[in-house]
Design a protein around this motif. Structure first.
Motif, PDB file in Angstrom:
ATOM      1  N   GLU A   1     -41.058 -58.067  19.586  1.00  0.00           N
ATOM      2  CA  GLU A   1     -40.616 -58.755  18.381  1.00  0.00           C
ATOM      3  C   GLU A   1     -39.203 -58.330  18.011  1.00  0.00           C
ATOM      4  OE1 GLU A   1     -42.118 -56.816  14.464  1.00  0.00           O
ATOM      5  OE2 GLU A   1     -43.592 -56.365  16.022  1.00  0.00           O
ATOM      6  N   GLU A   2     -38.572 -59.157  17.204  1.00  0.00           N
ATOM      7  CA  GLU A   2     -37.248 -58.857  16.686  1.00  0.00           C
ATOM      8  C   GLU A   2     -37.288 -58.978  15.165  1.00  0.00           C
ATOM      9  OE1 GLU A   2     -33.979 -60.506  19.147  1.00  0.00           O
ATOM     10  OE2 GLU A   2     -35.593 -61.554  20.182  1.00  0.00           O
ATOM     11  N   PRO A   3     -36.321 -58.386  14.455  1.00  0.00           N
ATOM     12  CA  PRO A   3     -36.395 -58.346  12.990  1.00  0.00           C
ATOM     13  C   PRO A   3     -36.534 -59.711  12.328  1.00  0.00           C
ATOM     14  CG  PRO A   3     -34.735 -56.815  13.768  1.00  0.00           C
ATOM     15  CD  PRO A   3     -35.184 -57.585  14.972  1.00  0.00           C
ATOM     16  N   HIS A   4     -35.979 -60.761  12.955  1.00  0.00           N
ATOM     17  CA  HIS A   4     -36.033 -62.080  12.337  1.00  0.00           C
ATOM     18  C   HIS A   4     -37.342 -62.816  12.617  1.00  0.00           C
ATOM     19  CE1 HIS A   4     -34.600 -62.803  16.456  1.00  0.00           C
ATOM     20  NE2 HIS A   4     -35.247 -63.938  16.355  1.00  0.00           N
ATOM     21  N   ASP A   5     -38.188 -62.293  13.488  1.00  0.00           N
ATOM     22  CA  ASP A   5     -39.423 -62.990  13.855  1.00  0.00           C
ATOM     23  C   ASP A   5     -40.411 -63.003  12.690  1.00  0.00           C
ATOM     24  OD1 ASP A   5     -38.568 -63.554  16.420  1.00  0.00           O
ATOM     25  OD2 ASP A   5     -39.405 -61.707  17.265  1.00  0.00           O
ATOM     26  N   LEU A   6     -41.110 -64.118  12.543  1.00  0.00           N
ATOM     27  CA  LEU A   6     -42.128 -64.250  11.510  1.00  0.00           C
ATOM     28  C   LEU A   6     -43.484 -64.486  12.168  1.00  0.00           C
ATOM     29  CD1 LEU A   6     -40.355 -66.660   8.981  1.00  0.00           C
ATOM     30  CD2 LEU A   6     -40.653 -64.190   8.764  1.00  0.00           C
ATOM     31  N   PRO A   7     -44.544 -63.856  11.659  1.00  0.00           N
ATOM     32  CA  PRO A   7     -45.868 -64.106  12.231  1.00  0.00           C
ATOM     33  C   PRO A   7     -46.383 -65.489  11.855  1.00  0.00           C
ATOM     34  CG  PRO A   7     -46.064 -62.690  10.305  1.00  0.00           C
ATOM     35  CD  PRO A   7     -44.587 -62.875  10.557  1.00  0.00           C
ATOM     36  N   VAL A   8     -47.186 -66.066  12.724  1.00  0.00           N
ATOM     37  CA  VAL A   8     -47.837 -67.335  12.422  1.00  0.00           C
ATOM     38  C   VAL A   8     -49.135 -67.058  11.682  1.00  0.00           C
ATOM     39  CG1 VAL A   8     -46.803 -68.469  14.416  1.00  0.00           C
ATOM     40  CG2 VAL A   8     -49.060 -67.410  14.641  1.00  0.00           C
ATOM     41  N   ARG A   9     -49.628 -68.078  11.004  1.00  0.00           N
ATOM     42  CA  ARG A   9     -50.888 -67.919  10.265  1.00  0.00           C
ATOM     43  C   ARG A   9     -52.095 -68.048  11.190  1.00  0.00           C
ATOM     44  NH1 ARG A   9     -51.867 -70.996   4.657  1.00  0.00           N
ATOM     45  NH2 ARG A   9     -50.212 -69.499   4.168  1.00  0.00           N
ATOM     46  N   ALA A  10     -51.952 -68.909  12.222  1.00  0.00           N
ATOM     47  CA  ALA A  10     -53.099 -69.144  13.103  1.00  0.00           C
ATOM     48  C   ALA A  10     -52.609 -69.618  14.458  1.00  0.00           C
ATOM     49  CB  ALA A  10     -54.043 -70.186  12.499  1.00  0.00           C
ATOM     50  N   VAL A  11     -53.461 -69.428  15.457  1.00  0.00           N
ATOM     51  CA  VAL A  11     -53.235 -70.008  16.767  1.00  0.00           C
ATOM     52  C   VAL A  11     -54.418 -70.916  17.077  1.00  0.00           C
ATOM     53  CG1 VAL A  11     -54.271 -67.995  17.933  1.00  0.00           C
ATOM     54  CG2 VAL A  11     -52.833 -69.570  19.233  1.00  0.00           C
ATOM     55  N   VAL A  12     -54.128 -72.090  17.625  1.00  0.00           N
ATOM     56  CA  VAL A  12     -55.173 -73.008  18.066  1.00  0.00           C
ATOM     57  C   VAL A  12     -55.115 -73.084  19.581  1.00  0.00           C
ATOM     58  CG1 VAL A  12     -56.141 -75.321  17.899  1.00  0.00           C
ATOM     59  CG2 VAL A  12     -54.903 -74.353  15.947  1.00  0.00           C
ATOM     60  N   THR A  13     -56.248 -72.864  20.218  1.00  0.00           N
ATOM     61  CA  THR A  13     -56.373 -72.974  21.653  1.00  0.00           C
ATOM     62  C   THR A  13     -57.528 -73.923  21.980  1.00  0.00           C
ATOM     63  OG1 THR A  13     -57.991 -71.199  21.980  1.00  0.00           O
ATOM     64  CG2 THR A  13     -55.647 -70.542  21.838  1.00  0.00           C
ATOM     65  N   PRO A  14     -57.711 -74.303  23.231  1.00  0.00           N
ATOM     66  CA  PRO A  14     -58.820 -75.189  23.565  1.00  0.00           C
ATOM     67  C   PRO A  14     -60.200 -74.626  23.205  1.00  0.00           C
ATOM     68  CG  PRO A  14     -57.223 -75.220  25.319  1.00  0.00           C
ATOM     69  CD  PRO A  14     -56.789 -74.126  24.374  1.00  0.00           C
ATOM     70  N   SER A  15     -60.315 -73.311  23.061  1.00  0.00           N
ATOM     71  CA  SER A  15     -61.632 -72.752  22.725  1.00  0.00           C
ATOM     72  C   SER A  15     -61.817 -72.500  21.232  1.00  0.00           C
ATOM     73  CB  SER A  15     -61.868 -71.440  23.492  1.00  0.00           C
ATOM     74  OG  SER A  15     -60.979 -70.443  23.055  1.00  0.00           O
ATOM     75  N   GLY A  16     -60.787 -72.709  20.415  1.00  0.00           N
ATOM     76  CA  GLY A  16     -60.981 -72.522  18.980  1.00  0.00           C
ATOM     77  C   GLY A  16     -59.734 -72.062  18.248  1.00  0.00           C
ATOM     78  N   VAL A  17     -59.961 -71.502  17.062  1.00  0.00           N
ATOM     79  CA  VAL A  17     -58.886 -71.082  16.171  1.00  0.00           C
ATOM     80  C   VAL A  17     -59.010 -69.584  15.923  1.00  0.00           C
ATOM     81  CG1 VAL A  17     -57.921 -71.284  13.840  1.00  0.00           C
ATOM     82  CG2 VAL A  17     -58.790 -73.316  15.026  1.00  0.00           C
ATOM     83  N   ARG A  18     -57.869 -68.909  15.944  1.00  0.00           N
ATOM     84  CA  ARG A  18     -57.837 -67.506  15.553  1.00  0.00           C
ATOM     85  C   ARG A  18     -56.814 -67.358  14.438  1.00  0.00           C
ATOM     86  NH1 ARG A  18     -57.457 -62.073  19.280  1.00  0.00           N
ATOM     87  NH2 ARG A  18     -57.063 -60.614  17.580  1.00  0.00           N
ATOM     88  N   ARG A  19     -57.218 -66.706  13.358  1.00  0.00           N
ATOM     89  CA  ARG A  19     -56.343 -66.512  12.208  1.00  0.00           C
ATOM     90  C   ARG A  19     -55.804 -65.103  12.173  1.00  0.00           C
ATOM     91  NH1 ARG A  19     -56.147 -70.235   8.447  1.00  0.00           N
ATOM     92  NH2 ARG A  19     -57.534 -72.045   8.637  1.00  0.00           N
ATOM     93  N   PHE A  20     -54.622 -64.960  11.553  1.00  0.00           N
ATOM     94  CA  PHE A  20     -53.993 -63.661  11.409  1.00  0.00           C
ATOM     95  C   PHE A  20     -53.756 -63.403   9.938  1.00  0.00           C
ATOM     96  CE2 PHE A  20     -52.520 -65.723  15.327  1.00  0.00           C
ATOM     97  CZ  PHE A  20     -53.059 -64.857  16.262  1.00  0.00           C
ATOM     98  N   SER A  21     -53.880 -62.148   9.542  1.00  0.00           N
ATOM     99  CA  SER A  21     -53.679 -61.789   8.136  1.00  0.00           C
ATOM    100  C   SER A  21     -52.205 -61.764   7.809  1.00  0.00           C
ATOM    101  CB  SER A  21     -54.299 -60.431   7.858  1.00  0.00           C
ATOM    102  OG  SER A  21     -53.730 -59.442   8.700  1.00  0.00           O
TER     103      SER A  21
END
Length: 207
Positions: free
Chosen positions: A187-207
């Protein structure tokens, strides 16, 4: 885990190696693999509460073996969502136009790069993305903290910086294949985390 600055040669090298590996895996996918994954991914994405309540979604048109987005774009449009799609500018920034169905897209080749499908209608300006409720991001991987590995062109770094400057907080969601959710990406200082990732098997959320 330590952050890595933009000028860190190790970070750049690590990202380059990772990108090459993920692109190699994608290049081994068949057309049937891509089609099946796109259908599954669209189904899971449409179940996201963020998309269920969105009025404006900034998205993108997948190309090659990227996780397919066209079915998702059509489903969002059928719901009455205003879908914004990017048009690449000469400086790698992104202008935006409205998606009005497959007939509103035209192939555009930027230099020696892969041909992109871009909206043919009115250009809304680079700031149009600040009005989105959800921004669907392309990428090559995401880690367990929600940090995204992009392709390295910097276009979406500019988009995320523009959102920050405008003080808006749309939901950031990345669309990937299952094997692209990994333990860690640099990661770099300007990077922002995403709220969720969607893949063919489902959704994963991040805090």
């Amino acid at each position: 885990m330590r952050s890595m600055g933009r000028g860190n040669g190790t970070a750049d090298s690590d990202k380059t190696v990772l990108r090459r590996g993920f692109l190699d895996m994608r290049n081994r996918l068949t057309a049937d693999d891509v089609h099946a994954a796109a259908a599954a991914l669209s189904g899971h994405a449409l179940e996201l509460p963020e998309l269920a309540h969105a009025r404006v979604v900034a998205a993108y048109v997948s190309v090659g073996t990227e996780p397919g987005t066209l079915a998702l774009l059509d489903a969002l449009r059928a719901r009455g969502v205003r879908v914004l799609l990017p048009a690449l500018l000469p400086d790698n920034d992104l202008d935006w136009g409205v998606y009005d169905g497959p007939g509103s897209l035209a192939p555009v080749r930027h230099g020696g790069r892969m041909e992109l499908l871009e909206p043919v209608g009115e250009r809304l300006g680079t700031d149009a993305v600040t009005g989105a409720d959800v921004v669907l991001l392309p990428g090559l991987a995401v880690d367990t903290r929600g940090m995204r590995l992009g392709r390295g062109g910097g276009s979406y770094d500019r988009v995320l910086a523009r959102l920050e400057r405008a003080g808006v907080r749309p939901s950031l969601v990345v669309l990937l294949y299952d094997n692209e959710v990994v333990e860690h990406v640099p990661e770099e200082p300007h990077d922002l985390p995403v709220r969720a990732v969607v893949t063919p098997s489902g959704v994963r959320r991040f805090s």
